[in-house]
Scaffold this active site. Structure first.
Site, short mmCIF file in Angstrom:
data_model
loop_
_atom_site.label_atom_id
_atom_site.label_comp_id
_atom_site.label_asym_id
_atom_site.label_seq_id
_atom_site.Cartn_x
_atom_site.Cartn_y
_atom_site.Cartn_z
N LYS A 180 -10.40 -1.92 -2.65
CA LYS A 180 -10.19 -2.69 -1.35
C LYS A 180 -11.20 -2.02 -0.40
CE LYS A 180 -5.15 -1.44 -1.47
NZ LYS A 180 -4.21 -0.56 -0.92
N ASP A 206 -1.43 -0.91 6.17
CA ASP A 206 -1.85 -0.05 7.15
C ASP A 206 -3.03 0.05 7.76
OD1 ASP A 206 -2.33 3.36 6.99
OD2 ASP A 206 -1.94 2.08 5.38
N ASP A 240 0.82 -1.16 0.00
CA ASP A 240 0.02 0.13 -0.01
C ASP A 240 0.85 1.22 0.10
OD1 ASP A 240 -2.54 1.68 0.58
OD2 ASP A 240 -1.49 1.80 2.39
N ASP A 248 -0.14 5.26 0.97
CA ASP A 248 -0.10 6.16 2.14
C ASP A 248 -0.28 5.47 3.22
OD1 ASP A 248 -0.11 8.58 2.96
OD2 ASP A 248 -1.91 9.26 2.16
N THR A 250 -2.36 0.90 -4.46
CA THR A 250 -3.22 2.06 -3.85
C THR A 250 -4.26 2.30 -4.20
OG1 THR A 250 -2.81 4.49 -3.37
CG2 THR A 250 -2.15 3.77 -5.64
N SER A 251 -5.06 2.93 -3.21
CA SER A 251 -6.50 3.24 -3.61
C SER A 251 -6.77 4.62 -4.19
CB SER A 251 -7.34 3.16 -2.11
OG SER A 251 -7.34 1.80 -1.80
#
Length: 215
Positions: free
Chosen positions: A136, A161, A11, A13, A105-106
């Protein structure tokens, strides 16, 4: 603890970098612009989810597309000086062959690339919100990364995270390593929980990577 893997999926951030002050600054501005109350805003989970899904929790369907474009504009313009590397990131990535890891990443691709460039991360493989239909906690982003890397999902290790990302990693059948950078360890369900990537080291092996996890 040692983990043998074919690929590492990170991931962005909260895992590799932190831009949380920028994120909250931009999303609060968006909420103000669209007349979303503080109470409504605080009920929505921001972290680890695509912007379109977050906005759909706050606005009618017909306003989602314009609001997604607006939040991207706000966040991209706020990247300079608003992104920092988290501990251990640079050292771990430098130890990995480029074909053995990906960022998943989202965030949209434009924003993700801007954030990575700001801290000098050059990822050969990036899976962003633009590349998937279900974000996600659906496993699609991680499964797509594994497919593009040509690796069996069961041989991938996910570093996350956010609970949504860890759920996605488990659903993809991958080993999960949680970082207690934005949530407490008690909120994170994973195979291993560490404070950040400074607890992780890796070295190339024949056909894969050996990961050593402290914690």
């Amino acid at each position: 603890m040692k983990i043998h893997a074919k690929a590492l999926l990170f991931d962005n951030d909260g895992t590799l970098i932190s831009s949380m002050e920028s994120v909250y600054r931009c999303w609060r501005r968006l909420a103000q612009e669209y007349g979303i109350t503080v109470e409504e805003f605080e009920r929505v989970e921001l972290h680890g989810r695509p912007a379109a899904e977050i906005i759909a929790d706050m606005l009618p369907a017909e306003r989602v597309a314009e609001a997604v474009a607006r939040i991207e504009e706000l966040e991209v313009s706020d990247v300079a000086g608003g992104v920092v590397l988290l501990p251990g990131t640079r050292e771990l990535l430098a130890s990995l062959p480029p074909e053995r890891w990906a960022v998943v990443t989202s965030a949209g691709r434009r924003l993700a690339e801007a954030r990575l460039a700001e801290v000098g991360i050059d990822a050969a493989m990036l899976i962003a919100a633009d590349d998937i239909t279900r974000g996600k906690p659906d496993p699609e982003p991680f499964l797509l990364a594994a497919a593009k890397l040509g690796v069996d999902p069961a041989r991938c290790v996910v570093f996350e995270d956010a609970p949504a990302g860890l759920t996605a990693g488990r659903a993809a059948g991958m080993t999960t390593v949680a970082l207690a950078t934005t949530h407490t360890a008690g909120e994170l369900f994973a195979d291993v929980v560490v404070k950040d990537l400074s607890d992780v080291s890796a070295q190339s092996t024949e056909g894969g990577v050996e990961i050593v996890v402290e914690g």
